[in-house]
Design an enzyme around this catalytic site. Structure first.
Site, PDB file in Angstrom:
ATOM      1  N   PHE A  12       1.625  -5.339   3.220  1.00  0.00           N
ATOM      2  CA  PHE A  12       1.341  -6.545   4.648  1.00  0.00           C
ATOM      3  C   PHE A  12       2.346  -7.375   4.677  1.00  0.00           C
ATOM      4  O   PHE A  12       3.530  -7.703   4.315  1.00  0.00           O
ATOM      5  CB  PHE A  12       0.266  -8.057   3.870  1.00  0.00           C
ATOM      6  CG  PHE A  12      -1.304  -7.095   3.384  1.00  0.00           C
ATOM      7  CD1 PHE A  12      -1.991  -5.623   3.481  1.00  0.00           C
ATOM      8  CD2 PHE A  12      -1.985  -8.415   2.916  1.00  0.00           C
ATOM      9  CE1 PHE A  12      -3.212  -5.621   3.505  1.00  0.00           C
ATOM     10  CE2 PHE A  12      -3.666  -7.905   2.408  1.00  0.00           C
ATOM     11  CZ  PHE A  12      -4.025  -5.914   3.069  1.00  0.00           C
ATOM     12  N   HIS A  31       2.061   6.385   0.286  1.00  0.00           N
ATOM     13  CA  HIS A  31       1.918   4.680   0.226  1.00  0.00           C
ATOM     14  C   HIS A  31       0.216   5.310   0.154  1.00  0.00           C
ATOM     15  O   HIS A  31      -1.243   4.156  -1.329  1.00  0.00           O
ATOM     16  CB  HIS A  31       1.833   3.886   1.026  1.00  0.00           C
ATOM     17  CG  HIS A  31       1.543   2.828   1.002  1.00  0.00           C
ATOM     18  ND1 HIS A  31       2.251   1.614   0.074  1.00  0.00           N
ATOM     19  CD2 HIS A  31       0.533   1.985   1.231  1.00  0.00           C
ATOM     20  CE1 HIS A  31       1.599   0.120  -0.281  1.00  0.00           C
ATOM     21  NE2 HIS A  31       0.504   0.451   0.507  1.00  0.00           N
ATOM     22  N   GLU A  45      -0.671   6.547   8.004  1.00  0.00           N
ATOM     23  CA  GLU A  45       0.671   6.974   6.731  1.00  0.00           C
ATOM     24  C   GLU A  45       0.943   8.666   7.639  1.00  0.00           C
ATOM     25  O   GLU A  45       2.131   9.093   7.370  1.00  0.00           O
ATOM     26  CB  GLU A  45       0.393   7.085   5.605  1.00  0.00           C
ATOM     27  CG  GLU A  45       1.439   7.610   4.746  1.00  0.00           C
ATOM     28  CD  GLU A  45       1.598   6.956   3.558  1.00  0.00           C
ATOM     29  OE1 GLU A  45       2.468   7.254   2.552  1.00  0.00           O
ATOM     30  OE2 GLU A  45       0.346   6.552   2.963  1.00  0.00           O
ATOM     31  N   CYS A  81       3.272  -5.308  -1.293  1.00  0.00           N
ATOM     32  CA  CYS A  81       2.779  -3.635  -1.633  1.00  0.00           C
ATOM     33  C   CYS A  81       4.053  -3.010  -1.779  1.00  0.00           C
ATOM     34  O   CYS A  81       4.382  -2.011  -1.889  1.00  0.00           O
ATOM     35  CB  CYS A  81       2.181  -3.272  -1.215  1.00  0.00           C
ATOM     36  SG  CYS A  81       0.230  -3.795  -1.750  1.00  0.00           S
ATOM     37  N   LYS A  87      -2.205   6.352  -6.088  1.00  0.00           N
ATOM     38  CA  LYS A  87      -3.387   5.345  -6.499  1.00  0.00           C
ATOM     39  C   LYS A  87      -4.255   5.763  -6.715  1.00  0.00           C
ATOM     40  O   LYS A  87      -5.404   4.998  -6.616  1.00  0.00           O
ATOM     41  CB  LYS A  87      -2.884   4.709  -5.778  1.00  0.00           C
ATOM     42  CG  LYS A  87      -1.732   4.037  -4.782  1.00  0.00           C
ATOM     43  CD  LYS A  87      -2.060   3.012  -3.524  1.00  0.00           C
ATOM     44  CE  LYS A  87      -0.079   1.652  -3.095  1.00  0.00           C
ATOM     45  NZ  LYS A  87       0.687   2.977  -3.345  1.00  0.00           N
ATOM     46  N   HIS A 115      -3.964   0.761  -7.251  1.00  0.00           N
ATOM     47  CA  HIS A 115      -2.900   0.318  -6.358  1.00  0.00           C
ATOM     48  C   HIS A 115      -2.552  -0.882  -7.725  1.00  0.00           C
ATOM     49  O   HIS A 115      -3.514  -2.294  -7.390  1.00  0.00           O
ATOM     50  CB  HIS A 115      -3.256  -0.862  -5.071  1.00  0.00           C
ATOM     51  CG  HIS A 115      -3.181  -1.092  -3.777  1.00  0.00           C
ATOM     52  ND1 HIS A 115      -1.535  -1.121  -4.268  1.00  0.00           N
ATOM     53  CD2 HIS A 115      -2.632  -0.982  -2.706  1.00  0.00           C
ATOM     54  CE1 HIS A 115      -0.329  -1.513  -2.727  1.00  0.00           C
ATOM     55  NE2 HIS A 115      -1.691  -1.708  -2.099  1.00  0.00           N
TER      56      HIS A 115
END
Length: 418
Positions: free
Chosen positions: A404, A305, A316, A165, A339, A344
């Site tokens: 990831f 994010h 975050e 991502c 998002k 996403h």
């Protein structure tokens, strides 16, 4: 060594909330959700999650010849569309450019999953002799970059990033470095993703990372909200045109913003979970600020994010507090997750959200985090809940992307000034 300054002159978003800069940005500021029931996957292959940010109005033939389109996976088609939109937006005439000074850095996290699934079905039902000879160039991740190089005649640096991502944020950052070093004048940078496929959806559902709010799709993506239950899969692309300031000025290009900072770090923690103390994200933001020679208090807006996952949003938030301190906790810093509207986009999320950050600077507006109705007490910053804010002087915007494997990327954009 004197580094070239790098500016953004073209924006090409392809998303469920709009294709093209103007429609996309208008719907983002309006707080429109692009999430709906999925139609790309047959019902018998759907599990607990039946929703996604699917692009319902995409026609590849607006951007490609029929023969070309047939030889591309959907993720490549999105990339081509984004690149054509970006080049047109930048008013960039490739016939007047030195092709060896124009490059491409475009990535994807998943690549051609639909092609893999389709061809595997043919293999099982009709045998190996019926597999398409275009299978490999349709599915491999680097072919988005390859096709963009071919279509636009870009003969300069050409590569592909794959960092889950964080992919397209790294793409933009890597293109930035290439121009800084004087290795190119113009770069097409970003990412593309088409992950709304049976295997992709089922795999993420099996990992229990997806929202199952099927009865209210538009409410499913709710970053920082106490009732969030996972992310919503999105598809699309975003390609940016980056140029050296010298080159952009020479051709009289419109400059949206200057890219002034970039950094990447690794969590070295877990294959899917973020560090609970936000260490990797924190160090990425700090390094980007150092690269840009900016202080935390210089930043007006952070495009988070913010995936709408229980662990990610808290980690975050912790990282932002560590970096910005009182500037964040006193609500002087605006933070939002778009998002909540786009879903996403995995490998394409970073460049799409970079586009949002750039447009926030350009139009003096802060996009909202929609569906933030019941804030998580652990997420206590100013997330611009539900309604955009206009007439805000956004001098510096930060865009965060975390993938990831513990891949972290941070980009910093600044209002352009001589």
């Amino acid at each position: 060594m004197t580094l070239e300054r790098v500016v953004v002159t073209g924006i090409g978003p392809v998303s469920s909330v709009g294709i093209g800069k103007d429609k996309f940005w208008a719907n983002i500021l309006a707080g429109k959700s692009g999430v709906s029931l999925v139609t790309l996957v047959a019902e018998q292959y759907m599990s607990a999650c039946r929703i996604g940010a699917e692009i319902k109005d995409f026609d590849p033939l607006q951007y490609l010849e029929p023969k070309q389109a047939r030889r591309m996976d959907r993720f490549i088609q999105f990339a081509v569309a984004g690149s054509r939109l970006a080049v047109a937006d930048a008013k960039l005439d490739m016939t007047k450019e030195d092709a060896t000074r124009v490059g491409v850095v475009v990535g994807s996290a998943a690549g051609g999953f639909q092609t893999i699934e389709n061809q595997h079905k043919i293999l099982l039902e009709k045998g190996p002799d019926r597999i398409s000879p275009f299978t490999v160039p349709m599915l491999i991740v680097n072919m988005a970059a390859g096709w963009l190089s071919i279509i636009h005649g870009a003969k300069g640096p050409s590569t592909c990033t794959v960092t889950a991502c964080a992919t397209s944020a790294h793409s933009v950052g890597d293109a930035y470095r290439i121009i800084q070093r004087g290795e190119a004048d113009v770069m097409l940078a970003g990412g593309s993703e088409a992950p709304i496929t049976a295997v992709c959806m089922a795999s993420f559902a099996a990992a229990r990372t997806l929202s199952t709010r099927n009865d209210a799709p538009e409410k499913a993506s709710r970053p920082f909200d106490k009732d969030r239950d996972g992310f919503v899969m999105g598809e699309g692309a975003a390609i940016l045109i980056l140029e050296s300031l010298t080159h952009a000025q020479a051709r009289g290009a419109h400059i949206y913003a200057e890219l002034v900072g970039y950094a990447m770090t690794g969590d070295a923690f877990d294959i899917v979970q973020p560090c609970t103390d936000g260490d990797g994200a924190c160090r990425a933001m700090q390094a980007a600020l150092k690269d840009a020679k900016l202080k935390p208090t210089d930043v007006t807006y952070v495009n988070a994010h913010g995936t709408s996952t229980p662990l990610g949003d808290v980690a975050e938030t912790v990282a932002i507090k560590r970096v910005f301190g009182e500037h964040a906790t006193s609500h002087k810093l605006a933070v939002s997750s778009t998002k909540s509207m786009t879903g996403h986009l995995l490998g394409a999320a970073g460049s799409l959200e970079a586009a949002v950050s750039i447009l926030a600077i350009q139009d003096s507006a802060l996009p909202p985090t929609i569906n933030l109705d019941n804030p998580d007490p652990a997420c206590d910053l100013d997330y611009v809940p539900n309604t955009a804010r206009t007439n805000i002087d956004v001098q510096v915007a930060m865009s965060n992307s975390f993938g990831f494997g513990g891949h972290n990327a941070c980009l910093l954009f600044k209002k352009y000034g001589e």
